[in-house]
Design an enzyme around this catalytic site. Sequence first.
Site, PDB file in Angstrom:
ATOM      1  N   SER A  41       0.808  -1.183   0.027  1.00 56.38           N
ATOM      2  CA  SER A  41       0.152  -0.021   0.058  1.00 56.38           C
ATOM      3  C   SER A  41       0.811   1.234  -0.098  1.00 56.38           C
ATOM      4  O   SER A  41       1.765   1.474  -0.787  1.00 56.38           O
ATOM      5  CB  SER A  41      -0.854  -0.066   1.074  1.00 56.38           C
ATOM      6  OG  SER A  41      -1.857   0.926   0.838  1.00 56.38           O
ATOM      7  N   SER A  42       0.689   2.227   0.817  1.00 58.75           N
ATOM      8  CA  SER A  42       1.490   3.559   1.008  1.00 58.75           C
ATOM      9  C   SER A  42       2.424   3.369   1.888  1.00 58.75           C
ATOM     10  O   SER A  42       2.659   4.585   2.465  1.00 58.75           O
ATOM     11  CB  SER A  42       0.595   4.715   0.915  1.00 58.75           C
ATOM     12  OG  SER A  42      -0.405   4.902  -0.030  1.00 58.75           O
ATOM     13  N   GLN A  53      -8.686   3.397  -1.202  1.00 62.91           N
ATOM     14  CA  GLN A  53      -7.757   2.364  -1.575  1.00 62.91           C
ATOM     15  C   GLN A  53      -6.797   1.796  -0.617  1.00 62.91           C
ATOM     16  O   GLN A  53      -6.646   0.861  -0.591  1.00 62.91           O
ATOM     17  CB  GLN A  53      -6.943   3.065  -2.660  1.00 62.91           C
ATOM     18  CG  GLN A  53      -5.867   2.163  -3.505  1.00 62.91           C
ATOM     19  CD  GLN A  53      -6.654   1.485  -4.680  1.00 62.91           C
ATOM     20  OE1 GLN A  53      -7.812   1.615  -4.782  1.00 62.91           O
ATOM     21  NE2 GLN A  53      -6.085   0.234  -4.709  1.00 62.91           N
ATOM     22  N   GLU A  54      -6.404   2.618   0.322  1.00 61.56           N
ATOM     23  CA  GLU A  54      -5.434   2.228   1.375  1.00 61.56           C
ATOM     24  C   GLU A  54      -5.924   1.471   2.569  1.00 61.56           C
ATOM     25  O   GLU A  54      -5.512   0.199   2.790  1.00 61.56           O
ATOM     26  CB  GLU A  54      -5.141   3.650   2.220  1.00 61.56           C
ATOM     27  CG  GLU A  54      -4.212   4.411   1.272  1.00 61.56           C
ATOM     28  CD  GLU A  54      -2.575   4.023   0.984  1.00 61.56           C
ATOM     29  OE1 GLU A  54      -2.289   2.946   1.690  1.00 61.56           O
ATOM     30  OE2 GLU A  54      -2.046   4.579   0.055  1.00 61.56           O
ATOM     31  N   SER A  55      -7.053   1.665   3.015  1.00 56.41           N
ATOM     32  CA  SER A  55      -7.699   1.001   3.859  1.00 56.41           C
ATOM     33  C   SER A  55      -9.128   0.621   4.065  1.00 56.41           C
ATOM     34  O   SER A  55      -9.614  -0.307   4.854  1.00 56.41           O
ATOM     35  CB  SER A  55      -7.339   1.754   5.483  1.00 56.41           C
ATOM     36  OG  SER A  55      -8.258   2.637   5.547  1.00 56.41           O
TER      37      SER A  55
END
Length: 325
Positions: free
Chosen positions: A28-29, A228-230
Site C-alpha cells: 500500500s502506501s 484504496q489504502e484501508s
Amino acid sequence: MSISDVTARISQIQAQLALLPGTSPTYSSSVAATGFDTVLSRTSATAGTTTTGGTGAVTGDDVVSKAKEMLGLPYVWGGTDPERGVDCSGLVQSVYKSFGIELPRLSADQARSGRPVASMNDVRPGDLIAWDNSSRNNGADHIAIYVGNGQMIEAPRPGGKVQLVPVTTPPDYIRRVLPDASTTTTVSATAPTSARTVPAGTPYADLFQQAASSYGLDPALLVAVARQESGFDPQAVSPAGAQGLMQLMPGTAQGLGVANPFDPAQAIGGAAQLLDSLLGRFGSTELALAAYNAGPGAVLRYDGVPPYPETQNYVTSIMSHLESA
C-alpha cells in the site's frame, strides 16, 4: 587507471548505491520514511507554492542571489558545506536547501527533479542545467544553476572554485524545481480545490472536508486514497507496518507530526499535508499518488509513475474513482 577514471568510477558506484533504497514498492502506501525528507521540507499549505520561512514564494532570482554568495568557494569533491567547499551537486543542493527545498545528493537525480524545460529558449534564472559527459555514469554527471543572460553558476572541477561563467555547450537536461504559473494551473486542473463536498454517507466525511479545505485539496482525492489504502478502516495495519486509515508508516507519521496514525483526524490531516507537498513537488495528481505509494525517490528514478504493478494499479484505481466522483 588515471585519477579521472578513478573519480568517474567512484561517481558511478555512488549513483548505483543511491538506487538501492526503494527498488520495489512496499505494501500500500508504506513509503520509506527516508524518502520524505524532500517532501516534508516544503512549508506551503497551498499546492504548487514553495515558501521560505513564511515570507513569500521563492523566486529564481532568490536562488541566483543565494548561489552568488558561494562564488569563490573551493571545489571539494563530495562537498556539501557552503562554508568549506562543495562539488557541483553539493552547490545545487546547498543553495536550494537554504530555502527549505531538499534535492537529491547526486547530479543524476537532481537532473530528474522538478519539471523538464523544453529548451534554452525557455530557461529561467534558478533553473537547473546539467550535462551527461561520461558514458561511465548513468545520467547527468555535471550540474549548474542558470543565472540568466546565458550564464550559469557552477562548481567546475577539483582545484577550481565556484564560478560565474557563460553557458557554452547546450545542456542535456534543463529542470525547473520552483513552481510557476503553469505548474499551479496543472495542479489545479488535476486536483481541484475543495469546492466539491464529500458525498453523504462517506465515513469521516467532516474530517475529509476539513483537511481538504485546510490544504486546498479536492476532498474526493483524500476520500479515494482512504478507500484504496484501508477501505476506511482506522485500525488497519499492513504487512509492511503501514498504519491507520491513510496507511502511514510510523516514520512518515512522525515526520508529519501525526502522534497517533490510528486516530482518523490525525491520519487524514497528515495525509492531506503529505499529498499537498507531493502535488506541489511533482505537479500532477498521478505522480503525487505514485510518490505516496512507492516513494518520491522511485518517481524521480523513473521520471514518472514507476513500472511497479502495485503502484500502477494504485494510481489507475484512484484516478478512476476521481473521474467518477
